[in-house]
Design a protein around this motif. Structure first.
Motif, mmCIF file in Angstrom:
data_model
loop_
_atom_site.group_PDB
_atom_site.id
_atom_site.type_symbol
_atom_site.label_atom_id
_atom_site.label_comp_id
_atom_site.label_asym_id
_atom_site.label_seq_id
_atom_site.Cartn_x
_atom_site.Cartn_y
_atom_site.Cartn_z
ATOM 1 N N ARG A 12 0.835 -1.207 0.000
ATOM 2 C CA ARG A 12 0.000 0.000 0.000
ATOM 3 C C ARG A 12 0.873 1.262 0.000
ATOM 4 N NH1 ARG A 12 -4.348 -2.614 -1.718
ATOM 5 N NH2 ARG A 12 -5.158 -4.113 -0.208
ATOM 6 N N THR A 13 1.984 1.193 0.714
ATOM 7 C CA THR A 13 2.888 2.341 0.749
ATOM 8 C C THR A 13 3.488 2.607 -0.623
ATOM 9 O OG1 THR A 13 3.427 1.920 3.085
ATOM 10 C CG2 THR A 13 4.972 3.277 1.822
ATOM 11 N N LEU A 14 3.886 1.552 -1.325
ATOM 12 C CA LEU A 14 4.434 1.719 -2.673
ATOM 13 C C LEU A 14 3.409 2.344 -3.613
ATOM 14 C CD1 LEU A 14 6.441 -1.607 -3.095
ATOM 15 C CD2 LEU A 14 7.377 0.696 -2.860
ATOM 16 N N LYS A 15 2.158 1.936 -3.486
ATOM 17 C CA LYS A 15 1.108 2.533 -4.320
ATOM 18 C C LYS A 15 0.920 4.002 -3.972
ATOM 19 C CE LYS A 15 -3.680 1.969 -5.840
ATOM 20 N NZ LYS A 15 -4.906 1.129 -5.779
ATOM 21 N N ALA A 16 0.959 4.311 -2.681
ATOM 22 C CA ALA A 16 0.805 5.698 -2.257
ATOM 23 C C ALA A 16 1.934 6.568 -2.795
ATOM 24 C CB ALA A 16 0.754 5.776 -0.734
ATOM 25 N N ILE A 52 -3.400 5.377 3.941
ATOM 26 C CA ILE A 52 -2.003 5.782 3.805
ATOM 27 C C ILE A 52 -1.879 6.638 2.554
ATOM 28 C CG2 ILE A 52 0.362 5.005 3.326
ATOM 29 C CD1 ILE A 52 -0.180 2.491 4.867
ATOM 30 N N TYR A 53 -1.157 7.747 2.648
ATOM 31 C CA TYR A 53 -0.826 8.529 1.455
ATOM 32 C C TYR A 53 0.570 9.081 1.635
ATOM 33 C CZ TYR A 53 -3.107 12.163 4.384
ATOM 34 O OH TYR A 53 -3.507 12.985 5.408
ATOM 35 N N ALA A 54 1.142 9.604 0.554
ATOM 36 C CA ALA A 54 2.569 9.925 0.594
ATOM 37 C C ALA A 54 2.885 11.152 -0.248
ATOM 38 C CB ALA A 54 3.387 8.729 0.091
#
Length: 304
Positions: free
Chosen positions: A29-33, A219-221
Motif C-alpha cells: 500500500r505504501t508503494l502505491k501511495a 495511507i498517502y505519501a
C-alpha cells in the motif's frame, strides 16, 4: 479449568511486532501511495498496543520500515520527551532493537505528531506523520463515498468555496492546521494537523513523507521532489503563523515556530516548539560540540 488451560501458549512475536502478512500489505500500500502522490490508499489497519487516535497509523508504518540498523526519532507536537513520544520510542526500540535519538540529523526514521522538524531532512531520511483525519473533503462533504468520487473527478470546488467564505467573513483564510494542499498538481490532501508554518516544508523536499491514519485505515505519501502547493487564491498570498519576531525564553533563538506559555500575570512566554532544536542551541552556547543543520526558515521567512 485453570488459567493455564485458557491462555494461549507463549510464542515469540515477529520482528517489529507486526506479522509478516501485515508488513507485506502495508509495504504494498505504501508503494502505491508513493506512486500516486497524495492519493489515499486503504489498508487493513492492525491492532497495536496503543489506543486508536494516539498514533497507531504512524506506528504501523514505522514498524513496517524499521530494521536493526535504523535510528528512530519520535516527536509529539515538537517534543521528544512527552509521554506519548517516549512510550512509542521505547516500544519501537524494544521490538526492533533499532537505535533511538532526539537529534533530527542522526535519525533515519522520524515519526511525528503535528510537527515537522525545523532542520532540513536529507534524502536518506523518512518522515512519517500521524494523521487523525486524512480526508480534506470531510468538512464539506461527510459522505466518504461521494468524497472518493470527488477526488476521482478532481472536484475540489467546495474546498475553494469554504476558503472564500472565510475570506468574506473574516477578511482572511482562517484555516490553521491541516491546511488543504494540492500534491503533484492532482490530488488535494490533508497534510496532517501540522501548522501552516510546516506545510511549505513538504514542497520539493528531498525526503520521503508518509502519512498514515490507523483509525481511518488510509495511507498517502509525498515522494521526494514533489510539488505541494497550499490552496490559495492568486490575489491573496499564503500566510503562515506570525512567529518570526518571537524569541525563545530558554534558548534565546528567534525566527522559528514557538509554543505560547501563558503566565499567571496575564503575559506570555514562548519557547521553541521543536524542543531538541532548542536544546542544541543551549548546548552550543555552553560550548559543547553540537552540529546544527540547515533550517527551512531563516528569521521567520522561508529560506530560498
Amino acid at each position: 479449568m485453570t488459567l493455564k488451560h485458557l491462555a494461549k501458549p507463549w510464542a515469540a512475536f515477529s520482528y517489529g511486532f507486526l506479522d509478516a502478512s501485515a508488513k507485506r500489505e502495508i509495504r504494498r500500500r505504501t508503494l502505491k501511495a508513493i506512486a500516486i502522490p497524495g492519493y489515499q490508499v486503504p489498508y487493513a489497519s492492525r491492532e497495536v498496543p496503543i489506543a486508536r487516535g494516539w498514533g497507531t497509523g504512524g506506528l504501523q508504518s514505522t514498524l513496517t520500515l524499521v530494521k536493526p540498523q535504523s535510528v528512530v526519532k519520535v516527536i509529539d507536537q515538537g517534543a521528544d520527551d512527552s509521554v506519548n513520544a517516549s512510550s512509542i520510542r521505547k516500544f519501537i526500540q524494544r521490538v526492533s532493537s533499532a537505535g533511538t535519538t532526539e537529534d533530527t540529523l542522526a535519525a533515519t526514521i522520524i515519526q511525528s505528531r503535528h510537527r515537522i522538524p525545523e532542520e532540513k531532512l536529507r534524502p536518506d531520511q523518512i518522515l512519517i506523520l500521524q494523521v487523525p483525519n486524512p480526508e480534506p473533503l470531510r468538512s464539506v462533504n461527510p459522505d466518504i463515498s461521494v468524497a472518493r468520487e470527488m477526488h476521482g473527478d478532481a472536484d475540489y470546488g467546495p474546498i475553494w468555496l469554504k476558503l472564500y467564505e472565510q475570506i468574506v467573513r473574516s477578511g482572511r483564510i482562517m484555516q490553521g492546521a491541516s491546511y488543504p494542499s494540492l500534491v503533484n498538481g492532482r490530488h488535494v490532501m490533508s497534510p496532517s494537523p501540522i501548522p501552516r508554518w510546516d506545510v511549505r516544508k513538504l514542497h520539493m523536499a528531498a525526503h520521503l513523507t508518509l502519512l498514515s491514519a490507523g483509525r481511518e485505515k488510509r495511507i498517502y505519501a509525498v515522494p521526494p521532489h514533489t510539488r505541494v502547493e497550499p490552496l490559495v487564491f492568486d490575489d491573496i498570498a499564503y500566510r503562515v503563523e506570525e512567529h518570526g519576531h518571537l524569541r525563545c525564553d530558554r534558548s534565546g533563538v528567534s525566527g522559528f515556530f514557538m509554543n505560547e506559555l501563558p503566565q499567571d500575570d496575564g503575559t506570555s512566554r514562548h519557547e521553541l516548539s521543536d524542543s531538541h532544536f532548542g536544546v542544541k542551541h543551549i548546548r552550543k552556547e555552553e560550548g559543547a560540540a553540537v552540529t546544527i543543520g540547515d533550517t527551512w526558515y531563516r528569521d521567520g521567512r522561508m529560506a530560498p
